[in-house]
Write a protein that holds these residues in place. Sequence first.
Motif, PDB file in Angstrom:
ATOM      1  N   MET A  43       0.821  -1.210   0.000  1.00 46.38           N
ATOM      2  CA  MET A  43       0.000   0.000   0.000  1.00 46.38           C
ATOM      3  C   MET A  43       0.857   1.262   0.000  1.00 46.38           C
ATOM      4  SD  MET A  43      -3.414  -0.846   2.237  1.00 46.38           S
ATOM      5  CE  MET A  43      -4.086   0.794   1.971  1.00 46.38           C
ATOM      6  N   GLY A  44       2.100   1.126   0.366  1.00 45.92           N
ATOM      7  CA  GLY A  44       3.008   2.264   0.338  1.00 45.92           C
ATOM      8  C   GLY A  44       3.623   2.542  -1.018  1.00 45.92           C
ATOM      9  N   ILE A  45       3.283   1.716  -2.030  1.00 42.22           N
ATOM     10  CA  ILE A  45       3.821   1.978  -3.368  1.00 42.22           C
ATOM     11  C   ILE A  45       2.802   2.694  -4.240  1.00 42.22           C
ATOM     12  CG2 ILE A  45       5.237  -0.114  -3.178  1.00 42.22           C
ATOM     13  CD1 ILE A  45       3.507  -1.373  -5.398  1.00 42.22           C
ATOM     14  N   VAL A  46       1.554   2.818  -3.754  1.00 38.84           N
ATOM     15  CA  VAL A  46       0.488   3.414  -4.559  1.00 38.84           C
ATOM     16  C   VAL A  46       0.135   4.816  -4.073  1.00 38.84           C
ATOM     17  CG1 VAL A  46      -0.485   1.140  -5.083  1.00 38.84           C
ATOM     18  CG2 VAL A  46      -1.398   2.459  -3.164  1.00 38.84           C
ATOM     19  N   TRP A  47      -0.479   5.595  -4.956  1.00 43.46           N
ATOM     20  CA  TRP A  47      -0.871   6.952  -4.604  1.00 43.46           C
ATOM     21  C   TRP A  47      -2.200   6.980  -3.859  1.00 43.46           C
ATOM     22  CZ3 TRP A  47       0.611  11.426  -3.314  1.00 43.46           C
ATOM     23  CH2 TRP A  47      -0.275  12.505  -3.281  1.00 43.46           C
ATOM     24  N   ASP A  48      -3.223   6.317  -4.375  1.00 39.13           N
ATOM     25  CA  ASP A  48      -4.568   6.429  -3.825  1.00 39.13           C
ATOM     26  C   ASP A  48      -4.880   5.271  -2.884  1.00 39.13           C
ATOM     27  OD1 ASP A  48      -7.155   7.073  -3.249  1.00 39.13           O
ATOM     28  OD2 ASP A  48      -7.947   6.791  -5.281  1.00 39.13           O
ATOM     29  N   ARG A  49      -4.475   5.408  -1.639  1.00 40.78           N
ATOM     30  CA  ARG A  49      -4.778   4.380  -0.640  1.00 40.78           C
ATOM     31  C   ARG A  49      -6.240   4.422  -0.209  1.00 40.78           C
ATOM     32  NH1 ARG A  49       0.500   5.971   1.942  1.00 40.78           N
ATOM     33  NH2 ARG A  49      -0.788   7.544   2.950  1.00 40.78           N
ATOM     34  N   ARG A  50      -6.886   5.575  -0.380  1.00 41.95           N
ATOM     35  CA  ARG A  50      -8.280   5.710   0.049  1.00 41.95           C
ATOM     36  C   ARG A  50      -9.185   4.740  -0.704  1.00 41.95           C
ATOM     37  NH1 ARG A  50      -8.920  12.050  -0.819  1.00 41.95           N
ATOM     38  NH2 ARG A  50      -7.748  11.383  -2.669  1.00 41.95           N
ATOM     39  N   TYR A  51      -8.844   4.473  -1.953  1.00 44.39           N
ATOM     40  CA  TYR A  51      -9.647   3.520  -2.728  1.00 44.39           C
ATOM     41  C   TYR A  51      -9.644   2.154  -2.050  1.00 44.39           C
ATOM     42  CZ  TYR A  51     -11.466   0.723  -6.552  1.00 44.39           C
ATOM     43  OH  TYR A  51     -12.223  -0.138  -7.298  1.00 44.39           O
ATOM     44  N   PHE A  52      -8.491   1.753  -1.531  1.00 47.47           N
ATOM     45  CA  PHE A  52      -8.382   0.457  -0.863  1.00 47.47           C
ATOM     46  C   PHE A  52      -9.353   0.395   0.320  1.00 47.47           C
ATOM     47  CE2 PHE A  52      -4.255  -1.600  -2.257  1.00 47.47           C
ATOM     48  CZ  PHE A  52      -4.020  -0.739  -3.318  1.00 47.47           C
ATOM     49  N   HIS A  53      -9.329   1.449   1.129  1.00 50.10           N
ATOM     50  CA  HIS A  53     -10.111   1.447   2.361  1.00 50.10           C
ATOM     51  C   HIS A  53     -11.617   1.500   2.107  1.00 50.10           C
ATOM     52  CE1 HIS A  53      -6.911   1.592   5.341  1.00 50.10           C
ATOM     53  NE2 HIS A  53      -6.246   2.389   4.527  1.00 50.10           N
ATOM     54  N   SER A  54     -12.031   2.015   0.968  1.00 52.54           N
ATOM     55  CA  SER A  54     -13.457   2.144   0.682  1.00 52.54           C
ATOM     56  C   SER A  54     -13.976   1.086  -0.293  1.00 52.54           C
ATOM     57  CB  SER A  54     -13.757   3.541   0.125  1.00 52.54           C
ATOM     58  OG  SER A  54     -13.022   3.794  -1.052  1.00 52.54           O
ATOM     59  N   ASN A  55     -13.105   0.167  -0.735  1.00 49.55           N
ATOM     60  CA  ASN A  55     -13.510  -0.845  -1.720  1.00 49.55           C
ATOM     61  C   ASN A  55     -12.942  -2.223  -1.390  1.00 49.55           C
ATOM     62  OD1 ASN A  55     -14.893   0.652  -4.228  1.00 49.55           O
ATOM     63  ND2 ASN A  55     -13.238   1.959  -3.456  1.00 49.55           N
ATOM     64  N   ASP A  56     -13.270  -2.728  -0.200  1.00 49.70           N
ATOM     65  CA  ASP A  56     -12.815  -4.053   0.242  1.00 49.70           C
ATOM     66  C   ASP A  56     -11.299  -4.073   0.397  1.00 49.70           C
ATOM     67  OD1 ASP A  56     -12.311  -6.706   0.834  1.00 49.70           O
ATOM     68  OD2 ASP A  56     -13.638  -7.501  -0.697  1.00 49.70           O
ATOM     69  N   LEU A  57     -10.850  -3.544   1.534  1.00 48.78           N
ATOM     70  CA  LEU A  57      -9.416  -3.412   1.818  1.00 48.78           C
ATOM     71  C   LEU A  57      -8.658  -4.724   1.624  1.00 48.78           C
ATOM     72  CD1 LEU A  57      -6.989  -1.812   2.943  1.00 48.78           C
ATOM     73  CD2 LEU A  57      -7.776  -2.433   5.250  1.00 48.78           C
ATOM     74  N   GLN A  58      -9.193  -5.819   2.161  1.00 45.73           N
ATOM     75  CA  GLN A  58      -8.480  -7.099   2.093  1.00 45.73           C
ATOM     76  C   GLN A  58      -8.296  -7.566   0.645  1.00 45.73           C
ATOM     77  OE1 GLN A  58      -7.052  -8.257   4.690  1.00 45.73           O
ATOM     78  NE2 GLN A  58      -8.261  -7.882   6.518  1.00 45.73           N
ATOM     79  N   GLN A  59      -9.337  -7.386  -0.184  1.00 47.18           N
ATOM     80  CA  GLN A  59      -9.222  -7.800  -1.582  1.00 47.18           C
ATOM     81  C   GLN A  59      -8.255  -6.902  -2.343  1.00 47.18           C
ATOM     82  OE1 GLN A  59     -10.862 -10.624  -3.160  1.00 47.18           O
ATOM     83  NE2 GLN A  59      -9.110 -10.102  -4.451  1.00 47.18           N
ATOM     84  N   CYS A  60      -8.319  -5.604  -2.081  1.00 49.23           N
ATOM     85  CA  CYS A  60      -7.420  -4.671  -2.786  1.00 49.23           C
ATOM     86  C   CYS A  60      -5.955  -4.936  -2.444  1.00 49.23           C
ATOM     87  CB  CYS A  60      -7.790  -3.228  -2.468  1.00 49.23           C
ATOM     88  SG  CYS A  60      -9.269  -2.633  -3.305  1.00 49.23           S
ATOM     89  N   ILE A  61      -5.687  -5.315  -1.195  1.00 53.13           N
ATOM     90  CA  ILE A  61      -4.310  -5.659  -0.816  1.00 53.13           C
ATOM     91  C   ILE A  61      -3.834  -6.854  -1.633  1.00 53.13           C
ATOM     92  CG2 ILE A  61      -2.830  -6.552   1.024  1.00 53.13           C
ATOM     93  CD1 ILE A  61      -4.536  -4.894   3.000  1.00 53.13           C
ATOM     94  N   ALA A  62      -4.675  -7.871  -1.724  1.00 47.18           N
ATOM     95  CA  ALA A  62      -4.314  -9.042  -2.535  1.00 47.18           C
ATOM     96  C   ALA A  62      -4.170  -8.653  -4.004  1.00 47.18           C
ATOM     97  CB  ALA A  62      -5.366 -10.128  -2.376  1.00 47.18           C
ATOM     98  N   ASP A  63      -5.067  -7.823  -4.488  1.00 49.44           N
ATOM     99  CA  ASP A  63      -5.047  -7.428  -5.900  1.00 49.44           C
ATOM    100  C   ASP A  63      -3.754  -6.711  -6.283  1.00 49.44           C
ATOM    101  OD1 ASP A  63      -7.565  -8.487  -6.213  1.00 49.44           O
ATOM    102  OD2 ASP A  63      -8.601  -6.554  -6.316  1.00 49.44           O
ATOM    103  N   ILE A  64      -3.314  -5.755  -5.470  1.00 51.65           N
ATOM    104  CA  ILE A  64      -2.126  -4.974  -5.835  1.00 51.65           C
ATOM    105  C   ILE A  64      -0.892  -5.868  -5.892  1.00 51.65           C
ATOM    106  CG2 ILE A  64      -1.573  -4.241  -3.469  1.00 51.65           C
ATOM    107  CD1 ILE A  64      -1.152  -2.159  -6.707  1.00 51.65           C
TER     108      ILE A  64
END
Length: 310
Positions: free
Chosen positions: A198-219
């Motif tokens: 999550m520290g390599i991306v600009w828009d972390r807010r998207y992760f927190h508002s769109n299924d954080l656990q899935q977005c972590i796996a996705d990135i």
Amino acid sequence: MKRRDFLKTSAVAGAALSLNFDGLQAALSSNTVAVEKAPDLVAVMGGEPAAMLDKALEALGGIGKFVKKGQKVVIKPNIGWDRAPEMAGNTNPELVAALVKQCLGAEAQKVTVFDHTCDNWQKCYETSGISDAVKKAGGIMMPGNDEKYYKEVAIPGGITLKNAKIHESLIDADVWINVPVLKNHGGAKLTCAMKNYMGIVWDRRYFHSNDLQQCIADICTWNKKPVLNIVDAYRIMHKNGPQGKSLSDVAQLKTLIASTNIVATDTAALRFFNQVEKLDISAVGHIGKGEALKLGTSNLDKLTIKRIKI
């Protein structure tokens, strides 16, 4: 530090250290190491950060297995918080500096270190001790506080996250090494190698508002994966993460875990975390979601694990 915090810290640290190497062995119970090949995962316990890094890299085949002459290397630690090293909010600066030296010793063209911080980036870089340590070791610190540093890339393997803006230093690098600190996290429950993305991306807010656990796996499915994941568990923040409230949230365990398998890395780190603070793997949803995306295995019994005590 208040006396009651000191007493709490001493008690937690004492309990954690009483686990000693037997606790690590039990946490990472698996197959024995085959002599003819490098292990899939290495766990080192009982030394200072640089010494443990040396042992882990030696067991994995040396830094030259991961970094080649003339390559541009990025090291991605956690530098997200304006916290001193003793708070375990960020990766240990001694470990980051030692890794910079290892990469330069392998004749890397340059070694860049950055993070998209949560607190003020200059304060994070300074208070963490990482900026000074990296510069003394011969590395380059890059800011990550402005959108101009990020370029959009496709995440075709993602379920929820289909694209992201990623820091240009990482896009331009030949290889990168993922160096998280192991700690509790209020949202993701655990922050380790996968969460460190999550520290390599600009828009972390998207992760927190769109299924954080899935977005972590996705990135983590982005096509430029780290050549190695190195978990700093010299000190772990076992509660009140990701910032921590006091030193009573920290246990000094003097441990390092390294692997190319990011799901196995986080699984092993979670097992070790559980020696201090219980956390079920089902609560850390991105581990299972990452396995479903074929990023690695959580079945450590399938892996060759080497354990080293200093």
